[in-house]
Design an enzyme around this catalytic site. Structure first.
Site, PDB file in Angstrom:
ATOM      1  N   LYS A 132      42.486  54.439  15.214  1.00  0.00           N
ATOM      2  CA  LYS A 132      41.055  54.557  14.961  1.00  0.00           C
ATOM      3  C   LYS A 132      40.697  56.017  14.793  1.00  0.00           C
ATOM      4  O   LYS A 132      41.458  56.845  15.310  1.00  0.00           O
ATOM      5  CB  LYS A 132      40.221  53.932  16.083  1.00  0.00           C
ATOM      6  N   TYR A 218      34.003  54.220  19.743  1.00  0.00           N
ATOM      7  CA  TYR A 218      34.142  53.372  20.935  1.00  0.00           C
ATOM      8  C   TYR A 218      32.785  52.823  21.386  1.00  0.00           C
ATOM      9  O   TYR A 218      32.680  51.683  21.838  1.00  0.00           O
ATOM     10  CB  TYR A 218      34.756  54.161  22.098  1.00  0.00           C
TER      11      TYR A 218
HETATM   12  P1  NAD Z   1      47.346  65.231  17.352  1.00  0.00           P
HETATM   13  O1  NAD Z   1      46.765  66.418  16.675  1.00  0.00           O
HETATM   14  O2  NAD Z   1      47.804  65.394  18.753  1.00  0.00           O
HETATM   15  O3  NAD Z   1      48.560  64.657  16.495  1.00  0.00           O
HETATM   16  C1  NAD Z   1      48.494  64.529  15.114  1.00  0.00           C
HETATM   17  C2  NAD Z   1      49.892  64.540  14.533  1.00  0.00           C
HETATM   18  O4  NAD Z   1      49.778  64.480  13.112  1.00  0.00           O
HETATM   19  C3  NAD Z   1      50.689  65.802  14.877  1.00  0.00           C
HETATM   20  O5  NAD Z   1      51.993  65.441  15.255  1.00  0.00           O
HETATM   21  C4  NAD Z   1      50.709  66.572  13.572  1.00  0.00           C
HETATM   22  O6  NAD Z   1      51.881  67.359  13.418  1.00  0.00           O
HETATM   23  C5  NAD Z   1      50.681  65.462  12.547  1.00  0.00           C
HETATM   24  N1  NAD Z   1      50.171  65.873  11.245  1.00  0.00           N
HETATM   25  C6  NAD Z   1      50.699  65.475  10.075  1.00  0.00           C
HETATM   26  N2  NAD Z   1      50.046  66.010   9.051  1.00  0.00           N
HETATM   27  C7  NAD Z   1      49.094  66.797   9.559  1.00  0.00           C
HETATM   28  C8  NAD Z   1      48.102  67.636   8.987  1.00  0.00           C
HETATM   29  N3  NAD Z   1      47.951  67.750   7.666  1.00  0.00           N
HETATM   30  N4  NAD Z   1      47.280  68.287   9.827  1.00  0.00           N
HETATM   31  C9  NAD Z   1      47.379  68.154  11.160  1.00  0.00           C
HETATM   32  N5  NAD Z   1      48.313  67.364  11.761  1.00  0.00           N
HETATM   33  C10 NAD Z   1      49.170  66.703  10.965  1.00  0.00           C
HETATM   34  O7  NAD Z   1      46.269  64.074  17.250  1.00  0.00           O
HETATM   35  P2  NAD Z   1      46.176  62.752  18.133  1.00  0.00           P
HETATM   36  O8  NAD Z   1      45.207  62.978  19.225  1.00  0.00           O
HETATM   37  O9  NAD Z   1      47.502  62.245  18.462  1.00  0.00           O
HETATM   38  O10 NAD Z   1      45.421  61.764  17.108  1.00  0.00           O
HETATM   39  C11 NAD Z   1      46.106  61.105  16.060  1.00  0.00           C
HETATM   40  C12 NAD Z   1      45.358  59.813  15.712  1.00  0.00           C
HETATM   41  O11 NAD Z   1      45.330  58.986  16.861  1.00  0.00           O
HETATM   42  C13 NAD Z   1      43.908  60.015  15.300  1.00  0.00           C
HETATM   43  O12 NAD Z   1      43.564  59.058  14.351  1.00  0.00           O
HETATM   44  C14 NAD Z   1      43.141  59.769  16.582  1.00  0.00           C
HETATM   45  O13 NAD Z   1      41.814  59.334  16.380  1.00  0.00           O
HETATM   46  C15 NAD Z   1      43.985  58.663  17.196  1.00  0.00           C
HETATM   47  N6  NAD Z   1      43.867  58.605  18.662  1.00  0.00           N
HETATM   48  C16 NAD Z   1      43.585  57.417  19.221  1.00  0.00           C
HETATM   49  C17 NAD Z   1      43.450  57.301  20.581  1.00  0.00           C
HETATM   50  C18 NAD Z   1      43.167  55.970  21.201  1.00  0.00           C
HETATM   51  O14 NAD Z   1      42.842  55.921  22.380  1.00  0.00           O
HETATM   52  N7  NAD Z   1      43.300  54.884  20.464  1.00  0.00           N
HETATM   53  C19 NAD Z   1      43.593  58.425  21.375  1.00  0.00           C
HETATM   54  C20 NAD Z   1      43.892  59.644  20.782  1.00  0.00           C
HETATM   55  C21 NAD Z   1      44.028  59.723  19.403  1.00  0.00           C
END
Ligand code: NAD
Length: 361
Positions: A132, A218
């Site tokens: 999401k 949420y």
């Molecule tokens: P994050 O920044 O920690 O991780 C993102 C990942 O994407 C990194 O490994 C990064 O290297 C990679 N990536 C690939 N291409 C990229 C680019 N062009 N720019 C930046 N990063 C790039 O983020 P996250 O918190 O893990 O979030 C990722 C997804 O998960 C989002 O959609 C977020 O909304 C979702 N999320 C959901 C929940 C939940 O509770 N369901 C919680 C946190 C995050």
């Protein structure tokens, strides 16, 4: 007999070694007990929540990874016993199509990349879980749904709270009108942003929006699953206390959702407030969660007293449910269509901020 005994012993040994070996062992019996999931994007959520949850799942396991950071390959391969042939980068991603170890692709990338990788995953013939918010626009959500339909693959959104007992109780109390007609909902989700000035979440071209897309979804979900209705009108306004940081995306948004039954939800999404609740006023009493949307530590009360449900691993429950849907050919309760409905509300909220008026969803 001896040969059969030998094979059985080997299978048991393999099962004790690693989840991958365990799934392989069950595979040799002709039927996969556990489906293989490949995580795409090994950032905070994939490494902190999803991968550990996949050590607890009963119907799926972490069989592969897709990463743009070569240094992560060995670390993850060692930690989760992932064979080299199941490790991909964003260029080799499409070769997953010929890998029978990977049944489901889980997209955990910045929001603007969800569409591209969902469509590529479907074209590779894999079922998809996408995090999401589903995408940066309603139009993108529609393309993702069509691509999965065309490929005859299931698409689900990472809405973990639909598998969480406290939120499930809120759905039951609201939708079954246990305390009568719903009058008002107060739903809010946010946290105070720190000092990071370079995160993708601050960039409109990667995040699509700010606190509303990330946290507000949420609260919108909460109002939708408590009522079991779709809002028809939206009114919203925006507030920025750190405009130098939130140049491209929203910081705090106050929104009102009007539901067909007459219930009104007052919502807040924020990168500047620590808020986390879902409170409902109904004709015969109030019920609420406060903590409502976190990974754990849920708490809730109703006119009958404190809620008392187990705290579960939400991500494990969510992924196991999807694996069972895939195995049994059943629809998921958190499909792409649900992500699309939330994006319709999100877009209406942004429209209302721009117009300064009430907007239809
Ligand atoms: P994050 O920044 O920690 O991780 C993102 C990942 O994407 C990194 O490994 C990064 O290297 C990679 N990536 C690939 N291409 C990229 C680019 N062009 N720019 C930046 N990063 C790039 O983020 P996250 O918190 O893990 O979030 C990722 C997804 O998960 C989002 O959609 C977020 O909304 C979702 N999320 C959901 C929940 C939940 O509770 N369901 C919680 C946190 C995050």
């Amino acid at each position: 007999m001896l040969r059969r005994q030998f094979i059985r012993n080997m299978s048991l040994t393999a099962a004790a070694i690693s989840p991958a070996a365990s799934a392989l062992a069950s595979c040799s019996s002709g039927k996969k007990d556990k489906l293989g999931i490949a995580l795409v994007g090994l950032g905070g959520y994939a490494s902190g929540q999803l991968a550990p949850a996949l050590l607890e799942t009963k119907h799926c396991y972490l069989s592969g990874i897709v990463t743009g950071t070569p240094a992560k390959e060995k670390i993850w391969a060692d930690k989760y016993s992932i064979p080299k042939k199941n490790i991909y980068n964003y260029d080799t991603f499409d070769k997953i199509s010929s890998n029978p170890d990977i049944d489901i692709i889980y997209i955990v990338l910045p929001v603007a990349l969800h569409k591209e990788f969902t469509i590529r995953a479907a074209k590779a013939g894999k079922h998809v879980i996408c995090e999401k918010p589903m995408a940066v626009s309603v139009a993108d959500c529609q393309e993702m749904i069509s691509a999965c339909k065309q490929a005859d693959k299931l698409l689900s959104i990472g809405y973990r709270l639909h598998f969480e007992p406290y939120n499930q109780e809120m759905m039951r109390l609201g939708q079954q009108k246990v305390y009568g007609a719903l009058k008002e909902i107060d739903c809010a989700n946010g946290y105070t942003w720190g000092n990071n000035t370079t995160a993708w979440r601050l960039k409109k071209n990667l995040a699509g929006g700010g606190g509303l897309m990330d946290m507000g979804v949420y609260a919108i979900q909460g109002a939708r699953y408590v009522t079991g209705e779709e809002p028809v009108f939206v009114t919203a306004r925006e507030e920025k206390k750190r405009p130098e940081l939130f140049k491209e995306v929203d910081e705090t948004i106050y929104f009102t959702l009007e539901f067909p039954s007459g219930c009104i939800a007052q919502g807040i999404s924020s990168y500047n407030m620590n808020i986390n609740h879902l409170k409902v006023k109904a004709a015969k009493g109030d019920f609420e969660l406060s903590e409502a949307y976190r990974y754990g530590g849920m708490a809730g009360k109703t006119p009958a007293g404190q809620m008392n449900f187990p705290q579960i691993n939400q991500q494990a429950a969510q992924m196991d449910d999807f694996a069972l849907c895939v195995k049994n050919g059943k629809p998921t309760r958190v499909p792409g269509e649900m992500g699309l409905k939330d994006m319709k509300v999100v877009e209406a909220i942004y429209r209302s901020i721009a117009s300064g008026k009430k907007e239809p969803v």
